[in-house]
Motif scaffolding. Sequence first.
Motif, PDB file in Angstrom:
ATOM      1  N   LEU A 255      54.000 -15.149  -1.024  1.00  0.00           N
ATOM      2  CA  LEU A 255      52.568 -15.347  -1.238  1.00  0.00           C
ATOM      3  C   LEU A 255      52.141 -14.451  -2.396  1.00  0.00           C
ATOM      4  O   LEU A 255      52.217 -13.222  -2.296  1.00  0.00           O
ATOM      5  CB  LEU A 255      51.776 -14.998   0.020  1.00  0.00           C
ATOM      6  CG  LEU A 255      52.188 -15.718   1.311  1.00  0.00           C
ATOM      7  CD1 LEU A 255      51.284 -15.292   2.463  1.00  0.00           C
ATOM      8  CD2 LEU A 255      52.167 -17.229   1.134  1.00  0.00           C
ATOM      9  N   LEU A 257      49.233 -13.055  -4.746  1.00  0.00           N
ATOM     10  CA  LEU A 257      47.781 -12.866  -4.743  1.00  0.00           C
ATOM     11  C   LEU A 257      47.334 -12.261  -6.068  1.00  0.00           C
ATOM     12  O   LEU A 257      48.145 -11.856  -6.902  1.00  0.00           O
ATOM     13  CB  LEU A 257      47.372 -11.969  -3.575  1.00  0.00           C
ATOM     14  CG  LEU A 257      47.834 -12.429  -2.186  1.00  0.00           C
ATOM     15  CD1 LEU A 257      47.347 -11.475  -1.109  1.00  0.00           C
ATOM     16  CD2 LEU A 257      47.370 -13.846  -1.895  1.00  0.00           C
ATOM     17  N   GLN A 271      40.752 -15.516  -1.199  1.00  0.00           N
ATOM     18  CA  GLN A 271      42.171 -15.220  -1.018  1.00  0.00           C
ATOM     19  C   GLN A 271      42.478 -14.842   0.429  1.00  0.00           C
ATOM     20  O   GLN A 271      43.538 -15.201   0.958  1.00  0.00           O
ATOM     21  CB  GLN A 271      42.594 -14.092  -1.964  1.00  0.00           C
ATOM     22  CG  GLN A 271      42.499 -14.463  -3.433  1.00  0.00           C
ATOM     23  CD  GLN A 271      43.098 -13.403  -4.324  1.00  0.00           C
ATOM     24  OE1 GLN A 271      44.265 -13.052  -4.201  1.00  0.00           O
ATOM     25  NE2 GLN A 271      42.297 -12.879  -5.248  1.00  0.00           N
ATOM     26  N   VAL A 275      45.244 -16.750   2.657  1.00  0.00           N
ATOM     27  CA  VAL A 275      46.375 -16.101   3.322  1.00  0.00           C
ATOM     28  C   VAL A 275      46.400 -16.463   4.806  1.00  0.00           C
ATOM     29  O   VAL A 275      47.467 -16.754   5.370  1.00  0.00           O
ATOM     30  CB  VAL A 275      46.316 -14.574   3.127  1.00  0.00           C
ATOM     31  CG1 VAL A 275      47.352 -13.879   4.009  1.00  0.00           C
ATOM     32  CG2 VAL A 275      46.556 -14.211   1.668  1.00  0.00           C
ATOM     33  N   ALA A 290      54.835 -10.812   0.297  1.00  0.00           N
ATOM     34  CA  ALA A 290      53.599 -10.963  -0.471  1.00  0.00           C
ATOM     35  C   ALA A 290      53.710 -10.070  -1.697  1.00  0.00           C
ATOM     36  O   ALA A 290      54.388  -9.034  -1.665  1.00  0.00           O
ATOM     37  CB  ALA A 290      52.377 -10.582   0.365  1.00  0.00           C
TER      38      ALA A 290
END
Length: 436
Positions: A255, A257, A271, A275, A290
């Motif tokens: 993931l 970000l 965001q 998630v 992440a």
Amino acid sequence: MQLADGVATTTLTLPPDTRALSMSFIGADGRTDDNGGEDYHSGALFPYIGPFLTPGSDGGLSTRVTVTWETDRRCKGVVLYGDDPEHLDRQAVGTRPDTIHHVELADLRPGATVHYRVTECGTGRRSEVHAFHTIADDATTLDVAVLADMQDKGTPQSRWGEIARHVAQAHGEVDLVLAPGDLAADDEPRFWWLFFDRARDLLASTPLVPAVGNHDTPGRQSNPDDSSFLRYFPVPRTPGAGGVYATRAGPLVVLTLNSEVPSELHPGGAQYRWVEQQLADTRGDRWVFAQWHVPPFNAGGRFARVQDDTRPVTALFDGRVDWVFTGHEHLYQRTLPLRAGRRAARYGRGDEDGVGYIVAPTAGDRIFDTLAPLTEPSRSLLGFPTVGNLRRVEGEHGYLVVHIDGPDIGIRSWGMGRTPGQPATVVDEIAYRREE
């Protein structure tokens, strides 16, 4: 410079080792023409930038991979590819004329080796033949390199090229490169060119999964303008959250970000909500990483003060995310396993287990050695370095390599010293089997 019929011409004598020429023009009225911020350029090498690889439009690397490169001419890009490097019998063509080309190869076999080259229409120029391999969805092993804060300025002290070459040569097993931000020294065409040029061999054969950092946007402070980042990287667009996307690679989900808009990482933010949804949809048997740029746990002396800006989203991670990779501090750090921001029994997904948070070392830019004051709570959460009452530690350039084999994981942090030419050595290592 000669002026005739309103056209100015000049002849430049370039050094024999010239790789590219970047130009802007200043008129008699003092105004600068820099081609709308993209500069005018020409490459002695072809292509000017790239080629480099990123995941396909579906976020995977099993049957789709995107090839990106930049040319001097505006045209539709073409990729020739196939199973045999001597007979590239398939081609993929870009959808519109441009100088930056994002061409997706969408009919690949999982777990296969693909040979390819890129071309420039109208000139016959071709790149050399490169190769990469796709990653089957049911693969159980994976090797991942993590490289952050490259920020090559073109000086003798910049080590990004040295480190990228070393990773390509010494870690040929790497399937994927994670880059948690600050790829460019600043958001200018010359610095983006340096990032890509220094790592041509590595990025032409290993897919890159990048996150945006503060130096990848205009200015050097947090800035939501990620237009240059998205110009180079055709990552999936998440509504309301630029530079935010998921990547699937065999046993791993990543993931990515965007810490340039920290308010989105708080409850209710775009965001944060994204998630939540991604973790709800992710199979429990996959490893989950992440990555973003500004660390949520940081004992470094420069940016410990802003760690709370990105920490709220970590409330979603306990029991669902295995490791978080960040950068920004230019000082390698690994936390102890953390659950709800406190020390946990061990790394893992169990009820008493915690998430590991790593601040990657700088992969070529200036090293910072100062820790936050002794009163900073994050100091007590460090698994590495072990610092006691010290305020300074001996940092170095470096990178990480993660090896996944079914339920087993091993993470090594490699250091390459502080000056060019120093060899790579393991400075920190953690390995364990994840118990569900």
